[in-house]
Design a protein around this motif. Structure first.
Motif, mmCIF file in Angstrom:
data_model
loop_
_atom_site.group_PDB
_atom_site.id
_atom_site.type_symbol
_atom_site.label_atom_id
_atom_site.label_comp_id
_atom_site.label_asym_id
_atom_site.label_seq_id
_atom_site.Cartn_x
_atom_site.Cartn_y
_atom_site.Cartn_z
ATOM 1 N N ASN A 1 0.808 -1.221 0.000
ATOM 2 C CA ASN A 1 0.000 0.000 0.000
ATOM 3 C C ASN A 1 0.847 1.279 0.000
ATOM 4 O OD1 ASN A 1 0.973 0.067 2.627
ATOM 5 N ND2 ASN A 1 -1.042 0.162 3.601
ATOM 6 N N GLY A 2 2.170 1.137 -0.026
ATOM 7 C CA GLY A 2 3.068 2.291 -0.054
ATOM 8 C C GLY A 2 3.557 2.742 1.304
ATOM 9 N N GLU A 3 3.095 2.088 2.368
ATOM 10 C CA GLU A 3 3.524 2.440 3.723
ATOM 11 C C GLU A 3 4.936 1.912 3.973
ATOM 12 O OE1 GLU A 3 2.041 1.988 8.365
ATOM 13 O OE2 GLU A 3 1.055 0.809 6.820
ATOM 14 N N PRO A 4 5.807 2.702 4.607
ATOM 15 C CA PRO A 4 7.139 2.191 4.947
ATOM 16 C C PRO A 4 7.030 1.008 5.908
ATOM 17 C CG PRO A 4 6.944 4.533 5.518
ATOM 18 C CD PRO A 4 5.608 4.068 5.075
ATOM 19 N N SER A 5 7.874 -0.013 5.685
ATOM 20 C CA SER A 5 7.855 -1.166 6.594
ATOM 21 C C SER A 5 9.165 -1.305 7.361
ATOM 22 C CB SER A 5 7.538 -2.451 5.831
ATOM 23 O OG SER A 5 8.462 -2.666 4.792
ATOM 24 N N CYS A 6 10.279 -0.944 6.753
ATOM 25 C CA CYS A 6 11.592 -0.931 7.405
ATOM 26 C C CYS A 6 12.530 -0.150 6.510
ATOM 27 C CB CYS A 6 12.103 -2.350 7.687
ATOM 28 S SG CYS A 6 12.462 -3.322 6.211
ATOM 29 N N CYS A 7 13.750 0.034 6.956
ATOM 30 C CA CYS A 7 14.695 0.771 6.128
ATOM 31 C C CYS A 7 16.107 0.204 6.286
ATOM 32 C CB CYS A 7 14.654 2.259 6.423
ATOM 33 S SG CYS A 7 14.919 2.715 8.126
ATOM 34 N N ASP A 8 16.928 0.484 5.306
ATOM 35 C CA ASP A 8 18.295 -0.013 5.268
ATOM 36 C C ASP A 8 19.280 1.146 5.256
ATOM 37 O OD1 ASP A 8 17.438 -2.719 4.987
ATOM 38 O OD2 ASP A 8 17.123 -2.374 2.848
ATOM 39 N N ILE A 9 20.434 0.883 5.859
ATOM 40 C CA ILE A 9 21.558 1.808 5.811
ATOM 41 C C ILE A 9 22.797 0.972 5.511
ATOM 42 C CG2 ILE A 9 23.000 3.446 7.095
ATOM 43 C CD1 ILE A 9 20.576 3.976 8.915
ATOM 44 N N ASP A 10 23.577 1.372 4.535
ATOM 45 C CA ASP A 10 24.842 0.718 4.221
ATOM 46 C C ASP A 10 25.989 1.593 4.698
ATOM 47 O OD1 ASP A 10 23.566 -1.422 2.969
ATOM 48 O OD2 ASP A 10 23.604 -0.435 1.012
ATOM 49 N N VAL A 11 26.952 0.944 5.354
ATOM 50 C CA VAL A 11 28.118 1.655 5.875
ATOM 51 C C VAL A 11 29.371 0.963 5.365
ATOM 52 C CG1 VAL A 11 29.370 2.350 7.959
ATOM 53 C CG2 VAL A 11 26.877 2.329 7.971
ATOM 54 N N GLU A 12 30.259 1.718 4.749
ATOM 55 C CA GLU A 12 31.569 1.218 4.345
ATOM 56 C C GLU A 12 32.505 1.454 5.533
ATOM 57 O OE1 GLU A 12 34.347 -0.662 2.099
ATOM 58 O OE2 GLU A 12 32.323 -0.265 1.358
ATOM 59 N N LEU A 13 32.918 0.352 6.167
ATOM 60 C CA LEU A 13 33.794 0.441 7.337
ATOM 61 C C LEU A 13 35.253 0.342 6.920
ATOM 62 C CD1 LEU A 13 31.982 -1.919 9.890
ATOM 63 C CD2 LEU A 13 32.058 0.579 9.919
ATOM 64 N N HIS A 14 36.080 1.181 7.505
ATOM 65 C CA HIS A 14 37.526 1.129 7.288
ATOM 66 C C HIS A 14 38.195 0.860 8.629
ATOM 67 C CE1 HIS A 14 37.682 2.390 3.083
ATOM 68 N NE2 HIS A 14 36.569 3.054 3.390
ATOM 69 N N GLY A 15 39.205 0.023 8.623
ATOM 70 C CA GLY A 15 39.906 -0.305 9.861
ATOM 71 C C GLY A 15 39.367 -1.582 10.473
ATOM 72 N N ASP A 16 39.408 -1.660 11.782
ATOM 73 C CA ASP A 16 38.969 -2.841 12.531
ATOM 74 C C ASP A 16 37.467 -3.060 12.337
ATOM 75 O OD1 ASP A 16 38.087 -4.642 14.518
ATOM 76 O OD2 ASP A 16 39.565 -3.937 15.975
ATOM 77 N N GLN A 17 37.102 -4.117 11.612
ATOM 78 C CA GLN A 17 35.704 -4.377 11.269
ATOM 79 C C GLN A 17 34.832 -4.661 12.491
ATOM 80 O OE1 GLN A 17 34.880 -4.369 7.531
ATOM 81 N NE2 GLN A 17 36.589 -3.089 8.174
ATOM 82 N N GLU A 18 35.330 -5.450 13.423
ATOM 83 C CA GLU A 18 34.551 -5.777 14.623
ATOM 84 C C GLU A 18 34.322 -4.527 15.478
ATOM 85 O OE1 GLU A 18 32.937 -8.577 15.385
ATOM 86 O OE2 GLU A 18 33.637 -9.369 13.470
ATOM 87 N N ALA A 19 35.354 -3.717 15.610
ATOM 88 C CA ALA A 19 35.207 -2.470 16.364
ATOM 89 C C ALA A 19 34.218 -1.541 15.659
ATOM 90 C CB ALA A 19 36.555 -1.782 16.546
ATOM 91 N N GLY A 20 34.285 -1.514 14.337
ATOM 92 C CA GLY A 20 33.352 -0.693 13.563
ATOM 93 C C GLY A 20 31.913 -1.157 13.733
ATOM 94 N N LEU A 21 31.701 -2.467 13.710
ATOM 95 C CA LEU A 21 30.369 -3.024 13.927
ATOM 96 C C LEU A 21 29.834 -2.621 15.302
ATOM 97 C CD1 LEU A 21 27.960 -4.949 13.305
ATOM 98 C CD2 LEU A 21 29.395 -6.806 14.165
ATOM 99 N N ARG A 22 30.667 -2.792 16.335
ATOM 100 C CA ARG A 22 30.255 -2.422 17.695
ATOM 101 C C ARG A 22 29.930 -0.929 17.794
ATOM 102 N NH1 ARG A 22 34.485 -5.933 18.817
ATOM 103 N NH2 ARG A 22 35.885 -4.202 19.291
ATOM 104 N N LEU A 23 30.752 -0.091 17.170
ATOM 105 C CA LEU A 23 30.537 1.354 17.185
ATOM 106 C C LEU A 23 29.208 1.717 16.533
ATOM 107 C CD1 LEU A 23 31.532 4.294 17.645
ATOM 108 C CD2 LEU A 23 32.630 4.132 15.388
#
Length: 187
Positions: A49-71
């Protein structure tokens, strides 16, 4: 080292609201805490029906990936990411996160007396609802459909939001024939 972090926010947001509430503050933190990392995309998934249901955000992480995920997860939760949100680093299993619960308030846009629509202001209703909620919740976004308008409120407890806004809904003319729906999972 760089990698793509794909985030799905269990939030009903217009694209502009997604940027203002989550993407822009996240980028400010990334600029300080993870230089070179950046929000590089996003989207809003819509129901039939055109109503928003969820949304996405993409992040390009540089450096320590696990630390970036936690941040990123910590930052999004500090902003009020809803429960049921996920973050997936590359092809790994998604990590669930989120702290907020949501309520959708659906206002009848077609069946109320004409004088209600002519003499009532939805912004006045929103202001009264926000005043009742104080720091216990806030409106994140809205959707205007063909027969109703949805206002999306998020806070620590959907039950608390529901209880706090009931007195306003009982009195405001635009709230006649409204619907309230829980829009996030409990957990």
């Amino acid at each position: 080292m760089s990698g793509l972090l794909a985030i799905t926010l269990n939030a009903r947001l217009r694209p502009l609201d997604r940027g203002e509430i989550f993407e822009d503050p996240l980028q400010e933190i990334l600029d300080v805490e993870a230089p070179g990392s950046q929000v590089c995309g996003g989207g809003t998934q819509m129901a039939a029906n055109g109503e928003p249901s969820c949304c996405d955000i993409d992040v390009e992480l540089h450096g320590d990936q696990e630390a970036g995920l936690r941040l990123v997860v910590h930052t999004l939760e500090s902003i009020g990411a809803p429960k049921g949100s996920t973050a997936r680093l590359g092809d790994r299993e998604p990590v669930s996160f989120g702290v907020a619960e949501g309520i959708g308030l659906y206002l009848n846009g077609t069946d109320l007396p004409e004088e209600v629509y002519a003499t009532s202001d939805v912004n006045e209703l929103i202001s009264a609802l926000q005043s009742r909620l104080a720091d216990r919740g806030r409106i994140f976004s809205y959707w205007q459909g063909p027969t109703e308008t949805a206002l999306y409120f998020y806070g620590q407890s959907a039950a608390t939001i529901r209880d706090l806004i009931q007195p306003v809904l009982a009195e405001h003319p635009l709230a006649q024939n409204h619907r309230l729906l829980s829009i996030t999972p409990r957990g």
